[in-house]
Scaffold this motif. Structure first.
Motif, short mmCIF file in Angstrom:
data_model
loop_
_atom_site.label_atom_id
_atom_site.label_comp_id
_atom_site.label_asym_id
_atom_site.label_seq_id
_atom_site.Cartn_x
_atom_site.Cartn_y
_atom_site.Cartn_z
N ARG A 25 31.09 46.33 37.37
CA ARG A 25 30.21 45.31 37.17
C ARG A 25 30.63 43.93 36.97
NH1 ARG A 25 24.79 47.37 36.50
NH2 ARG A 25 24.95 49.75 36.10
N CYS A 26 31.86 44.11 36.18
CA CYS A 26 32.68 42.90 35.67
C CYS A 26 33.21 42.27 37.04
CB CYS A 26 33.61 43.03 34.73
SG CYS A 26 33.06 43.15 33.03
N LEU A 27 33.68 43.04 37.99
CA LEU A 27 34.29 42.64 39.21
C LEU A 27 33.03 41.82 40.06
CD1 LEU A 27 36.58 45.44 40.60
CD2 LEU A 27 37.43 43.23 39.53
N VAL A 28 32.07 42.40 40.20
CA VAL A 28 30.94 41.78 40.90
C VAL A 28 30.57 40.58 40.47
CG1 VAL A 28 28.37 41.96 41.55
CG2 VAL A 28 29.82 44.06 41.52
N GLU A 29 30.42 40.41 39.08
CA GLU A 29 30.10 38.96 38.47
C GLU A 29 31.17 37.80 38.71
OE1 GLU A 29 29.53 39.86 34.17
OE2 GLU A 29 27.82 41.09 34.58
N ARG A 30 32.42 38.51 38.54
CA ARG A 30 33.49 37.52 39.11
C ARG A 30 33.57 37.01 40.36
NH1 ARG A 30 37.40 41.42 35.56
NH2 ARG A 30 36.86 40.55 33.53
N ALA A 31 33.13 37.99 41.33
CA ALA A 31 33.20 37.35 42.74
C ALA A 31 32.06 36.91 42.99
CB ALA A 31 32.98 38.68 43.43
N GLU A 32 30.64 37.10 42.57
CA GLU A 32 29.80 36.17 42.63
C GLU A 32 29.93 34.76 41.91
OE1 GLU A 32 26.48 38.42 40.96
OE2 GLU A 32 26.14 39.60 42.80
N ALA A 33 30.73 34.42 40.85
CA ALA A 33 30.89 33.32 40.52
C ALA A 33 32.11 32.59 40.95
CB ALA A 33 31.44 33.57 38.85
N GLY A 34 32.68 33.12 42.19
CA GLY A 34 33.84 32.37 42.79
C GLY A 34 35.10 32.53 42.20
N GLN A 35 35.39 33.33 41.26
CA GLN A 35 36.67 33.42 40.46
C GLN A 35 37.54 34.46 40.99
OE1 GLN A 35 35.02 34.69 36.79
NE2 GLN A 35 35.41 32.77 35.74
N LEU A 36 36.79 35.52 41.54
CA LEU A 36 37.65 36.73 42.17
C LEU A 36 37.62 36.52 43.65
CD1 LEU A 36 39.22 39.54 41.76
CD2 LEU A 36 36.78 40.53 41.79
N ARG A 37 38.68 36.27 44.38
CA ARG A 37 38.73 36.18 45.83
C ARG A 37 38.95 37.34 46.60
NH1 ARG A 37 36.46 32.49 47.28
NH2 ARG A 37 37.99 31.85 49.02
N ALA A 38 39.61 38.62 45.85
CA ALA A 38 39.81 39.97 46.55
C ALA A 38 40.14 40.81 45.30
CB ALA A 38 40.89 39.77 47.56
N SER A 39 39.80 42.01 45.70
CA SER A 39 40.54 43.01 44.63
C SER A 39 40.45 44.35 45.36
CB SER A 39 39.38 43.08 43.34
OG SER A 39 38.21 43.55 43.85
N GLU A 40 41.20 45.17 44.22
CA GLU A 40 40.96 46.61 44.19
C GLU A 40 42.09 47.48 44.27
OE1 GLU A 40 39.70 48.56 41.91
OE2 GLU A 40 38.92 46.42 41.37
N PRO A 41 41.87 48.59 44.52
CA PRO A 41 43.10 49.88 44.24
C PRO A 41 44.13 49.65 45.19
CG PRO A 41 41.00 50.91 44.92
CD PRO A 41 40.64 49.23 45.03
N THR A 42 45.33 49.98 44.79
CA THR A 42 46.42 50.01 45.38
C THR A 42 46.95 51.60 45.30
OG1 THR A 42 47.65 49.54 43.51
CG2 THR A 42 47.24 47.76 45.09
N THR A 43 47.69 52.22 46.25
CA THR A 43 48.13 53.47 46.05
C THR A 43 49.17 53.65 45.36
OG1 THR A 43 48.99 53.31 48.27
CG2 THR A 43 46.61 54.02 48.01
N ARG A 44 49.47 54.63 44.56
CA ARG A 44 50.56 54.92 43.98
C ARG A 44 50.20 56.18 42.75
NH1 ARG A 44 53.67 50.60 40.26
NH2 ARG A 44 53.53 52.22 38.39
N SER A 45 51.03 57.22 42.71
CA SER A 45 50.49 58.41 41.88
C SER A 45 51.83 58.97 41.05
CB SER A 45 49.91 59.46 42.62
OG SER A 45 50.96 59.96 43.67
N GLU A 46 51.54 59.67 39.99
CA GLU A 46 52.53 60.28 39.28
C GLU A 46 51.98 61.51 38.63
OE1 GLU A 46 52.12 58.51 34.71
OE2 GLU A 46 53.30 57.41 36.26
N THR A 47 52.82 62.34 38.04
CA THR A 47 52.27 63.72 37.71
C THR A 47 51.41 63.27 36.25
OG1 THR A 47 54.12 64.64 38.54
CG2 THR A 47 53.10 66.02 36.70
N MET A 48 50.23 64.28 36.37
CA MET A 48 49.32 63.98 35.33
C MET A 48 49.93 64.66 33.94
SD MET A 48 45.56 64.49 36.84
CE MET A 48 44.56 64.60 35.16
N PRO A 49 49.97 64.08 32.84
CA PRO A 49 50.64 64.75 31.64
C PRO A 49 49.82 66.07 31.57
CG PRO A 49 49.79 62.48 31.11
CD PRO A 49 49.22 62.77 32.56
#
Length: 129
Positions: A25-49
């Motif tokens: 919801r915060c991302l959508v608000e920021r994008a609609e306000a023109g603050q957020l130009r692009a976003s989201e996940p990158t790929t990387r992983s590690e063993t779960m504790p």
């Protein structure tokens, strides 16, 4: 207006899931306000504790337009994952750097607007001499 790239790492899948709806919801608000130009996940992983053989790690990459470096820090400071950082440690690592999209699809938003790619390459080659 300058751009800033913010990246951070989540290593707690339960905490990540708990705050995901508020985060989106915060991302959508920021994008609609023109603050957020692009976003989201990158790929990387590690063993779960405590779970050998299973990997998990969420990383985020967000591009903001902001007047100065302080502005994206304030914006990101309201992120549901970061608001909880002191209590739950949702973000283990965060980096914020200024970015100038000189080439590519965002080049019209760079500090070199109005300069053709050819002119820019010639200018950079001249500086390297």
């Amino acid at each position: 207006m300058p751009h800033f790239v913010v990246s951070y790492v989540h290593r707690d899948p339960i905490g990540w899931a708990r705050h995901l709806d508020a985060y989106m919801r915060c991302l959508v608000e920021r994008a609609e306000a023109g603050q957020l130009r692009a976003s989201e996940p990158t790929t990387r992983s590690e063993t779960m504790p405590g779970q050998p053989g299973r990997t998990w790690e969420r990383t985020a990459l967000l591009v903001f337009s902001a007047a100065d470096e302080e502005a994206p820090h304030k914006i990101v400071g309201t992120d549901p994952y970061l608001v909880e950082v002191q209590v739950e440690g949702q973000v283990q690592q965060m980096v914020c750097v200024q970015w100038d999209p000189i080439f590519g699809v965002r080049s019209e938003e760079s500090s070199r607007t109005g300069v053709s790619d050819v002119e820019l390459v010639e200018h950079l080659a001249e500086q390297a001499r």
